[in-house]
Scaffold this active site. Structure first.
Site, PDB file in Angstrom:
ATOM      1  N   ASP A  59       0.819  -1.216   0.000  1.00  0.00           N
ATOM      2  CA  ASP A  59       0.000   0.000   0.000  1.00  0.00           C
ATOM      3  C   ASP A  59       0.850   1.263   0.000  1.00  0.00           C
ATOM      4  O   ASP A  59       2.040   1.240   0.293  1.00  0.00           O
ATOM      5  CB  ASP A  59      -0.945   0.008   1.209  1.00  0.00           C
ATOM      6  CG  ASP A  59      -0.205  -0.134   2.535  1.00  0.00           C
ATOM      7  OD1 ASP A  59       0.680  -1.012   2.635  1.00  0.00           O
ATOM      8  OD2 ASP A  59      -0.502   0.629   3.477  1.00  0.00           O
ATOM      9  N   GLU A  98      -0.121  -1.356   5.735  1.00  0.00           N
ATOM     10  CA  GLU A  98       0.936  -0.926   6.656  1.00  0.00           C
ATOM     11  C   GLU A  98       0.809   0.555   6.983  1.00  0.00           C
ATOM     12  O   GLU A  98       1.142   0.985   8.085  1.00  0.00           O
ATOM     13  CB  GLU A  98       2.308  -1.212   6.032  1.00  0.00           C
ATOM     14  CG  GLU A  98       3.494  -1.005   6.973  1.00  0.00           C
ATOM     15  CD  GLU A  98       4.063   0.408   6.954  1.00  0.00           C
ATOM     16  OE1 GLU A  98       4.908   0.712   7.804  1.00  0.00           O
ATOM     17  OE2 GLU A  98       3.655   1.223   6.078  1.00  0.00           O
ATOM     18  N   HIS A 154       6.015   9.539   1.708  1.00  0.00           N
ATOM     19  CA  HIS A 154       4.851  10.360   2.063  1.00  0.00           C
ATOM     20  C   HIS A 154       4.981  11.785   1.541  1.00  0.00           C
ATOM     21  O   HIS A 154       4.338  12.702   2.068  1.00  0.00           O
ATOM     22  CB  HIS A 154       4.630  10.379   3.586  1.00  0.00           C
ATOM     23  CG  HIS A 154       4.474   9.029   4.200  1.00  0.00           C
ATOM     24  ND1 HIS A 154       4.123   8.848   5.531  1.00  0.00           N
ATOM     25  CD2 HIS A 154       4.617   7.777   3.703  1.00  0.00           C
ATOM     26  CE1 HIS A 154       4.062   7.557   5.801  1.00  0.00           C
ATOM     27  NE2 HIS A 154       4.367   6.893   4.696  1.00  0.00           N
TER      28      HIS A 154
END
Length: 411
Positions: free
Chosen positions: A104, A166, A376
């Site tokens: 993911d 996760e 991110h």
């Protein structure tokens, strides 16, 4: 705002043609494999409108690995609709090496990207795209590293593990741990560490604390019970706990040596001339090795309740994130092999799925290409030089633990 879904229909015609042409080879080259995984959305989020399935990623991995002779299982994650783990094994016997990664990604803000986050694009030494560093590229590298292996000649099995969620609930790793069945003896989790082996990391829990009192006119405090004043007492308790944790559990190996309690969100009251009837605080607690999520949460609850006892205020605790225990350092064969190949071990403040694999009795090391600083972020990228280093190291680890048999379980 991030879009919820992205499918192959959203690709430009030239991108689709590139992928179709590359799929005619067996197996595809590494950059094509990375591009194919990046093109498959697998966002994991606690916000349902942003969350998506990881099934397409698992299916793509399964297709590659079955062609390489692996026995592949795509397993539904209990109580998580359309979430799956993949377990693929090459070779027979017990023990062996597990190459693990999550399928993911986090959500994305398209306005921050200079290119389409679902089309892997190369600029100089870098491949850009959502999940390139964190951490779809490692799964492609693991599959590539298995190309050409003969499972009948392995003295210990090679397993590839790809998990769900996760980035949000860690439900995939939790499900594996709950099964009680270790998929191997040694586990390498390919999170982006700059190809430096991480042998320990911090844990985390996130908790909400809600204090309820009684509203009344602010001209007379006796008319109510002020929840905001109660929350000041709660914050004092948390600050005292942080001091105690620093005294007991600080470790200089971490960039931030002491455990931390972050006061991240607070809301309470509705008007200056009313006694506040309810106040809510959200905290993030980072745990050092020697601490546990369960013990830390229980102690926090106990101290807060004791502090508010007799105040006439009620307190309620909300589990915002169940938490992950710290990864305990293990001075074993896998760590030594990784150190010999890449350099000194290190400790990090972020957390991974490592403690769940460790709970199954597996020696666990975190090491993969790329930097956590790229994770991110818009314009996430992976250095191809790092990918090449990873490919070389994986070849060596597979030979040592699977071909030569140092990863075998012996009676």
């Amino acid at each position: 705002m991030p879009r919820r879904h992205r499918t192959g229909k959203d690709l430009r015609p030239e991108d689709t043609l590139t992928i179709i042409h590359a799929m005619s080879t067996s197996p595809p080259d590494l950059q094509t494999m990375i591009a194919e995984l990046v093109a498959l959305p697998s966002v994991s989020s606690v916000q349902p409108e942003l969350d998506s399935s990881n099934k397409d990623v698992c299916d793509q991995l399964a297709s590659w690995l079955e062609d390489l002779g692996f026995v592949v299982s795509v397993l539904p994650v209990p109580d998580r609709q359309m979430k799956f783990n993949l377990l693929a094994r090459l070779g027979e016997g017990e023990g062996g090496l597990v190459l693990a990664g999550h399928t993911d990604t986090v959500p994305w803000d398209e306005s921050g990207w200079s290119s389409d986050p679902f089309v892997a694009s190369r600029q100089d030494d870098r491949v850009y795209g959502l999940g390139t560093a964190d951490m779809k590229s490692f799964l492609a590298l693991a599959a590539r590293a298995a190309a050409g292996l003969d499972g009948t000649k392995l003295r210990a099995p090679l397993t590839i593990l790809a998990t769900a969620d996760e980035e949000s609930t860690m439900s995939g790793a939790r499900a594996l741990a709950a099964s009680g069945q270790a998929p191997g003896k040694y586990a390498l989790i390919g999170e982006p560490t700059g190809m430096q082996p991480v042998f320990q990391h911090k844990g985390v829990l996130m908790e909400g604390i809600r204090v309820r009192g009684k509203s009344g006119h602010s001209s007379n405090p006796a008319l109510g019970r002020n929840a905001l004043e109660g929350m000041l007492e709660v914050i004092a308790v948390l600050q005292q706990l942080q001091t105690e944790f620093a005294d007991r559990f600080s470790q200089p190996a971490f960039e931030v040596p002491e455990p931390t309690i972050n006061l991240g969100y607070i809301k309470g009251g509705d008007n200056p001339n009313r006694i506040c009837a309810e106040c809510e605080l959200h905290v993030d607690v980072r745990l050092n090795p020697g601490m546990t999520v369960r013990g830390t949460r229980a102690l926090m609850h106990e101290r807060v309740r004791a502090r508010l006892a007799g105040s006439g205020l009620e307190v309620e605790f909300l589990t915002l994130f169940e938490g992950v225990d710290p990864l305990r350092g293990q001075d074993g064969s896998l760590l030594h092999a990784c150190e010999a190949a890449t350099g000194a071990r290190k400790s990090v403040c972020f957390c991974t799925e490592g403690p769940y694999l460790q709970s199954l009795g597996m020696e666990t090391v975190i090491m993969g290409p790329g930097s956590i600083d790229q994770a991110h972020q818009p314009n996430e990228y992976l250095s191809l030089a790092q990918a090449q280093t990873c490919a070389r190291v994986l070849d060596g680890l597979i030979h040592h633990f699977c071909v030569a048999g140092h990863g075998a379980d012996h009676p």
